[in-house]
Design a protein around this motif. Structure first.
Motif: not given
Length: 303
Positions: A177, A157, A184, A179
């Protein structure tokens, strides 16, 4: 005896290791999802079974996905809904009557490799997983470094470095991503990212093993793709290694099965590091599927 449990969404693997770190016995069961009590009972059953077989009360370490202990003492693990949000460590310590140590499964992978007979002489070991995702862990003097929030090894990340634009082109899409961020490196360096890059440049959907097979046959496109991927990996690792500066880098995950990767990477890394930096020794992971339970068992070795 040291007991290591590798807990995932589909299975729980228990390994029993002696004082010389040799596996003596192992057992695997399906991970219960019906209730938290069933989850605890499954772990306790494995541990008590190991006690009966060894005639000892072994130490217990557990590798688990997610954050083993959050700020309020509970587990966060999206693929373990029966246990997520529960005080797993405290409950297991009480249930088993002994100190139970938990760590992230990626940290356990790194710990397993750091305690390999040949690798144990290296003070700082970095484990890097190039698989479904990109992650890993750090081990210093035989002990994992989980960090404040168990995210020390979340290398995937980190965002693409500026060098990536020279390698991939300034028009490379910044992929979303899981996240919540854009760009990332996991989305480009994972097994899926490896295949996505090939499709992006050649408009052909192949998976990583198929692309590697073409590389081994001398296919020009596959050769160019692998060279580009390795250059990107070196650029991303250049940033990470400048911060971490490990003695040993161990690569695991599905892409580690590409045997040429470590040699190719070693050749390209010097150009991405400071002039005074030394390229660490780079090796493929040696313990495969057993790495999780090995590393979990070794959480007690640095007492």
């Amino acid at each position: 005896m040291h007991y290591g449990l590798d807990i995932g969404g589909s299975k729980i693997a228990l390994g029993v290791f002696d004082s010389s770190r040799t596996l003596q016995w192992e057992r695997r069961i399906a991970t219960p999802h019906e209730s938290y009590s069933a989850f605890l009972d499954a772990i306790a059953g494995l541990v008590h079974d190991a006690d009966a077989r060894t005639g000892e009360r072994g130490s217990v370490g557990i590798g688990i996905p997610g954050m083993p202990v959050t700020a309020d003492g509970t587990l966060y693990a999206a693929n373990l809904p029966a246990a997520s949000g529960r005080a797993l460590r405290a409950d297991l310590c009480a249930l088993l009557g002994r100190d139970v140590r938990l760590d992230n499964d990626a940290n356990c992978f790194a710990l397993s490799e750091a305690w390999d007979d040949e690798f144990a002489r290296y003070p700082l070991v970095m484990g890097l997983i190039l698989g479904t995702g990109v992650g890993g862990g750090l081990v210093l003097n035989g002990k994992s470094i989980p960090g404040h929030s168990y995210i020390t090894g979340e290398f995937g990340h980190i965002r693409l470095p500026v060098d990536a634009l020279e390698i991939l082109g300034h028009d490379i899409p910044l992929l979303h991503c899981g996240c919540g961020q854009l760009g990332c490196i996991e989305n480009y360096l994972s097994g899926g990212g490896f295949a996505w890059l090939y499709n992006h440049f050649y408009d052909q959907s192949l998976n990583a093993p198929e692309i590697i097979a073409l590389w081994e046959q001398g296919d020009e496109g596959a050769r160019a793709h692998v060279a580009r991927y390795v250059e990107l990996l070196a650029a991303c690792l250049g940033t990470i290694l400048t911060i971490v500066d490990p003695d040993l880098l161990v690569i695991g995950g599905g892409l580690s099965n590409f045997a040429a990767l470590t040699t190719l990477l070693s050749d390209r890394l010097p150009l991405r590091l400071l002039p005074v930096a030394r390229v660490p020794r780079i090796e493929r992971a040696r313990h495969g599927d057993a790495g999780g339970m090995r590393g979990a068992a070794f959480l007690h070795l640095t007492d």
